[in-house]
Design a protein around this motif. Sequence first.
Motif, PDB file in Angstrom:
ATOM      1  N   SER A  40       7.214   5.211 -71.346  1.00 52.34           N
ATOM      2  CA  SER A  40       7.739   5.838 -72.563  1.00 52.34           C
ATOM      3  C   SER A  40       9.226   5.520 -72.687  1.00 52.34           C
ATOM      4  O   SER A  40       9.869   5.053 -71.744  1.00 52.34           O
ATOM      5  CB  SER A  40       7.538   7.349 -72.496  1.00 52.34           C
ATOM      6  OG  SER A  40       8.314   7.908 -71.449  1.00 52.34           O
ATOM      7  N   GLU A  41       9.780   5.799 -73.847  1.00 50.62           N
ATOM      8  CA  GLU A  41      11.209   5.564 -74.044  1.00 50.62           C
ATOM      9  C   GLU A  41      12.025   6.467 -73.126  1.00 50.62           C
ATOM     10  O   GLU A  41      13.084   6.063 -72.627  1.00 50.62           O
ATOM     11  CB  GLU A  41      11.589   5.817 -75.495  1.00 50.62           C
ATOM     12  CG  GLU A  41      12.926   5.242 -75.902  1.00 50.62           C
ATOM     13  CD  GLU A  41      13.019   3.739 -75.730  1.00 50.62           C
ATOM     14  OE1 GLU A  41      14.106   3.250 -75.375  1.00 50.62           O
ATOM     15  OE2 GLU A  41      11.994   3.036 -75.930  1.00 50.62           O
ATOM     16  N   GLU A  42      11.521   7.670 -72.878  1.00 49.82           N
ATOM     17  CA  GLU A  42      12.215   8.586 -71.966  1.00 49.82           C
ATOM     18  C   GLU A  42      12.250   8.020 -70.548  1.00 49.82           C
ATOM     19  O   GLU A  42      13.270   8.131 -69.853  1.00 49.82           O
ATOM     20  CB  GLU A  42      11.526   9.952 -71.963  1.00 49.82           C
ATOM     21  CG  GLU A  42      11.658  10.747 -73.241  1.00 49.82           C
ATOM     22  CD  GLU A  42      10.770  10.251 -74.366  1.00 49.82           C
ATOM     23  OE1 GLU A  42      11.034  10.610 -75.540  1.00 49.82           O
ATOM     24  OE2 GLU A  42       9.823   9.476 -74.090  1.00 49.82           O
ATOM     25  N   GLN A  43      11.149   7.406 -70.121  1.00 46.03           N
ATOM     26  CA  GLN A  43      11.108   6.819 -68.781  1.00 46.03           C
ATOM     27  C   GLN A  43      12.013   5.595 -68.674  1.00 46.03           C
ATOM     28  O   GLN A  43      12.667   5.383 -67.661  1.00 46.03           O
ATOM     29  CB  GLN A  43       9.659   6.461 -68.428  1.00 46.03           C
ATOM     30  CG  GLN A  43       8.791   7.682 -68.182  1.00 46.03           C
ATOM     31  CD  GLN A  43       7.320   7.341 -68.043  1.00 46.03           C
ATOM     32  OE1 GLN A  43       6.819   6.395 -68.670  1.00 46.03           O
ATOM     33  NE2 GLN A  43       6.610   8.101 -67.223  1.00 46.03           N
ATOM     34  N   ASP A  89      14.740   5.167 -70.412  1.00 40.23           N
ATOM     35  CA  ASP A  89      16.106   5.701 -70.387  1.00 40.23           C
ATOM     36  C   ASP A  89      16.461   6.267 -69.016  1.00 40.23           C
ATOM     37  O   ASP A  89      17.623   6.236 -68.600  1.00 40.23           O
ATOM     38  CB  ASP A  89      16.265   6.795 -71.448  1.00 40.23           C
ATOM     39  CG  ASP A  89      16.321   6.240 -72.864  1.00 40.23           C
ATOM     40  OD1 ASP A  89      16.699   5.065 -73.020  1.00 40.23           O
ATOM     41  OD2 ASP A  89      15.968   6.971 -73.798  1.00 40.23           O
ATOM     42  N   LYS A  90      15.449   6.756 -68.315  1.00 44.23           N
ATOM     43  CA  LYS A  90      15.703   7.354 -66.998  1.00 44.23           C
ATOM     44  C   LYS A  90      15.867   6.301 -65.913  1.00 44.23           C
ATOM     45  O   LYS A  90      16.824   6.345 -65.126  1.00 44.23           O
ATOM     46  CB  LYS A  90      14.562   8.299 -66.623  1.00 44.23           C
ATOM     47  CG  LYS A  90      14.716   8.917 -65.231  1.00 44.23           C
ATOM     48  CD  LYS A  90      13.579   9.870 -64.894  1.00 44.23           C
ATOM     49  CE  LYS A  90      13.768  10.468 -63.493  1.00 44.23           C
ATOM     50  NZ  LYS A  90      12.670  11.424 -63.145  1.00 44.23           N
ATOM     51  N   GLU A 110       5.176  13.604 -65.124  1.00 43.62           N
ATOM     52  CA  GLU A 110       6.186  12.722 -65.722  1.00 43.62           C
ATOM     53  C   GLU A 110       6.414  11.473 -64.888  1.00 43.62           C
ATOM     54  O   GLU A 110       7.012  10.498 -65.373  1.00 43.62           O
ATOM     55  CB  GLU A 110       7.499  13.482 -65.887  1.00 43.62           C
ATOM     56  CG  GLU A 110       7.423  14.648 -66.871  1.00 43.62           C
ATOM     57  CD  GLU A 110       8.699  15.469 -66.904  1.00 43.62           C
ATOM     58  OE1 GLU A 110       9.610  15.160 -66.090  1.00 43.62           O
ATOM     59  OE2 GLU A 110       8.790  16.388 -67.719  1.00 43.62           O
TER      60      GLU A 110
END
Length: 378
Positions: A102-105, A107-108, A221
Amino acid sequence: MNFDFTEEQKIFQDSIRRFALKEMAPLVEKAEETNTFPLELFPKMGAQGYLCVTYEEKYGGAGADKVCDAIINLEIGRISMGFSASLSSQMLSTFPVKVFGSEEQKDKYFPFAISGEKTFAFGMTEPNAGSDSANIETTAKRDGGSYVIKGTKMFVTNGPFADYITISASTDRSRGIKGIAIFIVDKDAPGLKNMGKLEKMGLHCAETGEIVFEDCRVSEECLIGPPEGGFPALMESLNESRISVAAMIAGVAQAAFEAAMAYSKERVAFGRPICKFQVNRFKLVEMGMMVETSKLLVYKAAWLCDQKRPFAKEASMAKLFASEAACRITGQAVQLHGGYGYMKEYPVERYFRDARAGTIFEGTSEIQHEVIARLMGI
């Protein structure tokens, strides 16, 4: 048909070559003696934009092409194949995030991997599942908002010190490869046991370990992509990684060839340099030919990848040829050095030991034959 690098690729080649000679070469001897990777290289590489070079600029990456990645691995491989193996794990371990995440992953994890602030390892091989990667025994069972992971991963490059470990695990063993998922696990996750370094024949400075998961509980997550069907992302990761590995192997082969050329010009026997004897000249010619062929296969596979064209066959061909050729080239380099080639005083004995790993890791030579044959339709 143009065999010249682009200006960007030439700049990458020149800069990484100078960086490797200045920042890496002085560290090799101690790293080999202590079986320890110099961790300061990760942030130094990151600061220069040499880690995960194909990742987008919005995450901090260089946004470079796969040819640039191959150039970097080849140049580092000339200094130390072990260094290249450890550093390239940053991209191999996070590539499933690029495919499925995902985009969140992204970014992380991407900024950590690109900057070298955190280190990554990739765990796919198990005690009873190496080449047969579809039959892994590690499982991940859903439990509320978590997954509980059980199993063991072997021969994990960077495993002894990595902050994050990317692993494959089966969420439904009855579905075979369709039941495989991918997780990124923090080194401090409860139930994760780092069993320390494994002693190896070569690649001494690339720390390799065993990781045990005993009811290791991770948040959902940490799942990269779907809870099932992660096997294609693993295969895509390995296809691209094979180009990088073939490049670092071509690098150690080139280093061995260059060392043999230099020594054979200096060493005098029976009144003339040993390179003047036909038996030795022919050896050097064959070595040089195999080095150039390895590099051509590597750069063609990388170019195809950049052109968004099928490249799996060419990646396997590059990895197979480069690794088998490197074993022969480094062996001949030792032979041309005579007794000195067997001494640790000269680097060719390290090249010989390191090159041998190339026929085994990231898909054995036997597996590469099978992959190529299947893609040839036979």
